[in-house]
Design a protein around this motif. Structure first.
Motif, PDB file in Angstrom:
ATOM      1  N   ASN A 119       0.831  -1.197   0.000  1.00 23.20           N
ATOM      2  CA  ASN A 119       0.000   0.000   0.000  1.00 23.20           C
ATOM      3  C   ASN A 119       0.867   1.248   0.000  1.00 23.20           C
ATOM      4  O   ASN A 119       1.798   1.358   0.805  1.00 23.20           O
ATOM      5  N   ILE A 120       0.560   2.168  -0.894  1.00 23.89           N
ATOM      6  CA  ILE A 120       1.246   3.461  -0.866  1.00 23.89           C
ATOM      7  C   ILE A 120       0.486   4.340   0.130  1.00 23.89           C
ATOM      8  O   ILE A 120      -0.295   5.219  -0.221  1.00 23.89           O
ATOM      9  N   CYS A 121       0.701   4.048   1.386  1.00 24.55           N
ATOM     10  CA  CYS A 121       0.065   4.793   2.469  1.00 24.55           C
ATOM     11  C   CYS A 121       0.919   4.638   3.720  1.00 24.55           C
ATOM     12  O   CYS A 121       1.831   3.807   3.765  1.00 24.55           O
ATOM     13  N   SER A 122       0.617   5.425   4.735  1.00 22.36           N
ATOM     14  CA  SER A 122       1.505   5.531   5.892  1.00 22.36           C
ATOM     15  C   SER A 122       1.691   4.234   6.661  1.00 22.36           C
ATOM     16  O   SER A 122       2.699   4.051   7.347  1.00 22.36           O
ATOM     17  N   GLU A 123       0.738   3.293   6.554  1.00 25.70           N
ATOM     18  CA  GLU A 123       0.867   2.025   7.275  1.00 25.70           C
ATOM     19  C   GLU A 123       2.114   1.245   6.856  1.00 25.70           C
ATOM     20  O   GLU A 123       2.627   0.429   7.614  1.00 25.70           O
ATOM     21  N   GLY A 124       2.589   1.498   5.638  1.00 27.39           N
ATOM     22  CA  GLY A 124       3.797   0.821   5.172  1.00 27.39           C
ATOM     23  C   GLY A 124       5.001   1.118   6.037  1.00 27.39           C
ATOM     24  O   GLY A 124       5.920   0.297   6.136  1.00 27.39           O
ATOM     25  N   LEU A 125       5.029   2.289   6.665  1.00 31.00           N
ATOM     26  CA  LEU A 125       6.097   2.640   7.602  1.00 31.00           C
ATOM     27  C   LEU A 125       5.659   2.542   9.053  1.00 31.00           C
ATOM     28  O   LEU A 125       6.425   2.121   9.914  1.00 31.00           O
ATOM     29  N   SER A 126       4.412   2.953   9.329  1.00 29.34           N
ATOM     30  CA  SER A 126       3.975   3.033  10.721  1.00 29.34           C
ATOM     31  C   SER A 126       3.889   1.656  11.387  1.00 29.34           C
ATOM     32  O   SER A 126       4.158   1.543  12.590  1.00 29.34           O
ATOM     33  N   TYR A 127       3.531   0.613  10.628  1.00 25.08           N
ATOM     34  CA  TYR A 127       3.451  -0.718  11.248  1.00 25.08           C
ATOM     35  C   TYR A 127       4.823  -1.206  11.711  1.00 25.08           C
ATOM     36  O   TYR A 127       4.982  -1.572  12.892  1.00 25.08           O
ATOM     37  N   PRO A 128       5.849  -1.229  10.846  1.00 27.23           N
ATOM     38  CA  PRO A 128       7.168  -1.641  11.360  1.00 27.23           C
ATOM     39  C   PRO A 128       7.713  -0.712  12.430  1.00 27.23           C
ATOM     40  O   PRO A 128       8.368  -1.172  13.375  1.00 27.23           O
ATOM     41  N   LEU A 129       7.439   0.576  12.317  1.00 24.71           N
ATOM     42  CA  LEU A 129       7.903   1.505  13.349  1.00 24.71           C
ATOM     43  C   LEU A 129       7.224   1.208  14.687  1.00 24.71           C
ATOM     44  O   LEU A 129       7.857   1.309  15.747  1.00 24.71           O
ATOM     45  N   TYR A 130       5.952   0.850  14.651  1.00 19.88           N
ATOM     46  CA  TYR A 130       5.247   0.523  15.890  1.00 19.88           C
ATOM     47  C   TYR A 130       5.823  -0.747  16.532  1.00 19.88           C
ATOM     48  O   TYR A 130       6.003  -0.809  17.752  1.00 19.88           O
ATOM     49  N   LEU A 131       6.119  -1.744  15.699  1.00 23.19           N
ATOM     50  CA  LEU A 131       6.735  -2.966  16.221  1.00 23.19           C
ATOM     51  C   LEU A 131       8.083  -2.651  16.869  1.00 23.19           C
ATOM     52  O   LEU A 131       8.409  -3.188  17.936  1.00 23.19           O
ATOM     53  N   LEU A 132       8.867  -1.786  16.229  1.00 21.85           N
ATOM     54  CA  LEU A 132      10.161  -1.411  16.792  1.00 21.85           C
ATOM     55  C   LEU A 132       9.981  -0.578  18.065  1.00 21.85           C
ATOM     56  O   LEU A 132      10.774  -0.699  19.009  1.00 21.85           O
ATOM     57  N   PHE A 133       8.958   0.262  18.088  1.00 18.45           N
ATOM     58  CA  PHE A 133       8.652   1.042  19.296  1.00 18.45           C
ATOM     59  C   PHE A 133       8.382   0.121  20.479  1.00 18.45           C
ATOM     60  O   PHE A 133       8.935   0.308  21.573  1.00 18.45           O
ATOM     61  N   PHE A 148      17.499   2.767  25.071  1.00 17.66           N
ATOM     62  CA  PHE A 148      16.679   3.970  25.248  1.00 17.66           C
ATOM     63  C   PHE A 148      16.814   4.928  24.069  1.00 17.66           C
ATOM     64  O   PHE A 148      15.826   5.516  23.607  1.00 17.66           O
ATOM     65  N   LYS A 149      18.036   5.084  23.556  1.00 13.96           N
ATOM     66  CA  LYS A 149      18.244   6.018  22.440  1.00 13.96           C
ATOM     67  C   LYS A 149      17.542   5.534  21.176  1.00 13.96           C
ATOM     68  O   LYS A 149      16.996   6.349  20.413  1.00 13.96           O
ATOM     69  N   TYR A 150      17.514   4.217  20.969  1.00 13.23           N
ATOM     70  CA  TYR A 150      16.790   3.686  19.805  1.00 13.23           C
ATOM     71  C   TYR A 150      15.281   3.854  19.996  1.00 13.23           C
ATOM     72  O   TYR A 150      14.558   4.153  19.045  1.00 13.23           O
ATOM     73  N   PHE A 151      14.837   3.678  21.231  1.00 11.58           N
ATOM     74  CA  PHE A 151      13.429   3.851  21.560  1.00 11.58           C
ATOM     75  C   PHE A 151      12.973   5.281  21.257  1.00 11.58           C
ATOM     76  O   PHE A 151      11.895   5.496  20.691  1.00 11.58           O
ATOM     77  N   ILE A 152      13.797   6.267  21.621  1.00 10.24           N
ATOM     78  CA  ILE A 152      13.472   7.671  21.381  1.00 10.24           C
ATOM     79  C   ILE A 152      13.326   7.947  19.886  1.00 10.24           C
ATOM     80  O   ILE A 152      12.346   8.546  19.435  1.00 10.24           O
ATOM     81  N   VAL A 153      14.322   7.504  19.106  1.00  6.43           N
ATOM     82  CA  VAL A 153      14.313   7.753  17.658  1.00  6.43           C
ATOM     83  C   VAL A 153      13.097   7.117  17.004  1.00  6.43           C
ATOM     84  O   VAL A 153      12.403   7.748  16.194  1.00  6.43           O
ATOM     85  N   VAL A 154      12.821   5.865  17.368  1.00  7.89           N
ATOM     86  CA  VAL A 154      11.696   5.151  16.763  1.00  7.89           C
ATOM     87  C   VAL A 154      10.372   5.809  17.127  1.00  7.89           C
ATOM     88  O   VAL A 154       9.485   5.953  16.277  1.00  7.89           O
ATOM     89  N   PHE A 155      10.223   6.234  18.396  1.00  9.35           N
ATOM     90  CA  PHE A 155       8.977   6.897  18.785  1.00  9.35           C
ATOM     91  C   PHE A 155       8.758   8.177  17.988  1.00  9.35           C
ATOM     92  O   PHE A 155       7.643   8.454  17.533  1.00  9.35           O
ATOM     93  N   LEU A 156       9.803   8.986  17.847  1.00 12.43           N
ATOM     94  CA  LEU A 156       9.678  10.233  17.105  1.00 12.43           C
ATOM     95  C   LEU A 156       9.269   9.968  15.660  1.00 12.43           C
ATOM     96  O   LEU A 156       8.373  10.632  15.113  1.00 12.43           O
ATOM     97  N   LEU A 157       9.897   8.989  15.026  1.00  8.61           N
ATOM     98  CA  LEU A 157       9.555   8.646  13.644  1.00  8.61           C
ATOM     99  C   LEU A 157       8.118   8.131  13.549  1.00  8.61           C
ATOM    100  O   LEU A 157       7.388   8.468  12.612  1.00  8.61           O
ATOM    101  N   LEU A 158       7.720   7.317  14.516  1.00 13.18           N
ATOM    102  CA  LEU A 158       6.367   6.755  14.525  1.00 13.18           C
ATOM    103  C   LEU A 158       5.316   7.849  14.690  1.00 13.18           C
ATOM    104  O   LEU A 158       4.349   7.913  13.919  1.00 13.18           O
ATOM    105  N   ALA A 159       5.487   8.703  15.689  1.00 13.07           N
ATOM    106  CA  ALA A 159       4.502   9.743  15.963  1.00 13.07           C
ATOM    107  C   ALA A 159       4.427  10.781  14.852  1.00 13.07           C
ATOM    108  O   ALA A 159       3.368  11.372  14.612  1.00 13.07           O
TER     109      ALA A 159
END
Length: 432
Positions: A119-133, A148-159
């Motif tokens: 899908n050319i839509c945000s779920e293509g990134l948000s789903y893996p980012l959520y799993l990593l979060f 913790f530093k990886y957690f911060i980066v992933v949360f920012l990208l996800l949100a």
């Protein structure tokens, strides 16, 4: 207990991933009717996926664009499922059957009906980012503070990719308080806690700055109250206009009359239960929200046709209707609170596919929360974290829209993990 993946299982997993990747690559890209909103960077889109798509669009076009976007989303998604599994394996011992079950839930979104990688839509990134979060959150909280530093980066990208997850930081921050309540004001716990509190602020500032640079207006991504107003309009009555003034009253009257004419209001429905009322709302929300409330509300604030308006004028119209619908929503919900609340609960029950699962998740949340005040057992923290993430996302979805799989699938693997933990607790008990 750290569970190592056996070489034979590792090879089998590699084969499964390869088969899934090839399947995804040979599937066509799926363009939703709103795909152009990403490519044209419309004002109501969060910056994460827009920037991602624009980067590919800048250098590639046609079939090459499709293949590369799908390939990236597939590789990133499959990598995220593996990281998620390895992190959770440090806390939960999986046998072969539970491993298969977990990977089935993790890989399900890559296949119909969701097909998130294609899908050319945000779920293509948000789903893996959520799993990593979730994965780095578990790792940072339970086993390795360096994550913790990886957690911060992933949360920012996800949100910044999917705004609904900005609230996901709340359960993590609350858990951190309970976990380190005796040493919270000592370094490095205090520093990490302050960072957790500041993360939503950073997201909001980044979001507003992005729109200032792109749209010329320092604003949060609009559409939140456009969505929230939908249920409020659905349960409204014509007399509710009496409590509104100015543009709020004008917009309400325009939208209400359009909805009434199309028989899209609760007052237009035959007498029935709120399950029936919700069913109609669920099936007609695009007509109520996108094609009526948002369409005519935005048009009210545009001096000319959409095609003849400048980008700044369009952005200003989006901001104006967002602010107007915020005022209208509060007024309509206040005047029709019982009807709105009954519709919300019908929405919530639908989200959990019935009252039983809802009761189970709420019970797990409350009991684990109580236990956290008397025990430091990781199982209680994990149960609280998983149930809190499920509830926070589901409550937000039901507040803002209808409970469709597209908004709820992120937590399917978390349901499975809760079931596994509860099964182990019942079978073996939890040591205090």
């Amino acid at each position: 207990m750290i569970v190592k993946i056996k070489k034979s299982e590792n090879k089998l997993l590699l084969i499964v991933y390869l088969v899934v990747f090839l399947y995804l690559i040979f599937q066509p890209a799926i363009y939703s009717p709103d795909t152009r909103s990403y490519l044209e960077a419309m004002p109501y889109r969060h910056l994460g996926y827009v920037i991602f798509i624009k980067c590919f669009d800048l250098f590639f076009s046609g079939k090459v664009f499709n293949v590369l976007v799908i390939a990236f989303q597939a590789i990133f998604g499959l990598l995220a499922t593996f990281v998620f599994y390895t992190k959770i394996s440090k806390l939960i011992a999986f046998n072969l059957i539970t491993k298969i079950g977990l990977f089935a839930f993790l890989l399900f979104p890559f296949f119909p009906p969701l097909e998130v990688a294609n899908n050319i839509c945000s779920e293509g990134l948000s789903y893996p980012l959520y799993l990593l979060f979730v994965a780095f959150g578990i790792d940072f909280f339970f086993t390795n503070t360096k994550s913790f530093k990886y957690f911060i980066v992933v949360f920012l990208l996800l949100a910044l990719t999917r705004g609904q997850f900005i609230i996901a930081i709340v359960p993590i921050a609350f858990m951190y308080i309970l976990k380190h309540k005796k040493t919270l004001f000592k370094k490095p716990h205090l520093n990490r806690f302050i960072v957790l509190l500041l993360l939503p602020v950073v997201v909001l500032l980044a979001d507003k700055s992005y729109h200032k640079l792109k749209d010329g207006i320092f604003m949060s991504t609009p559409f939140s109250f456009v969505n929230i107003s939908t249920a409020a309009f659905y349960v409204s009555e014509k007399s509710d206009s009496n409590q509104l003034t100015g543009n709020d009253k004008k917009v309400f009257d325009i939208c209400y009359n359009k909805l009434d004419k199309q028989k899209l209001l609760l007052t237009n429905q035959k007498e029935g239960s709120y399950k029936d009322y919700y069913s109609f709302f669920h099936n007609h929300i695009p007509n109520i929200c996108n094609r009526t409330v948002h369409y005519y509300g935005r048009a009210f604030f545009l001096k000319d046709e959409l095609s003849n308006s400048t980008h700044l004028e369009i952005a200003q119209a989006h901001l104006s209707i967002e602010n107007t619908l915020r005022n209208i929503s509060f007024s309509l919900i206040n005047q029709n609170f019982n009807k709105w609340l009954n519709l919300f609960f019908a929405n919530l029950i639908h989200a959990f596919n019935g009252i039983v699962i809802l009761i189970v998740i709420v019970t797990v949340f409350l009991l684990s929360l109580i236990k956290l005040f008397t025990s430091n057992n990781n199982n209680y923290y994990l149960l609280f974290m998983l149930s809190a993430l499920i509830l926070s996302n589901t409550l937000l979805v039901c507040l803002a829209s209808h409970s469709i799989i597209r908004y709820l699938f992120y937590n399917y693997a978390l349901y499975f993990l809760i079931f596994i933990i509860l099964f182990k607790q019942i079978k073996h008990g939890i040591k205090h």
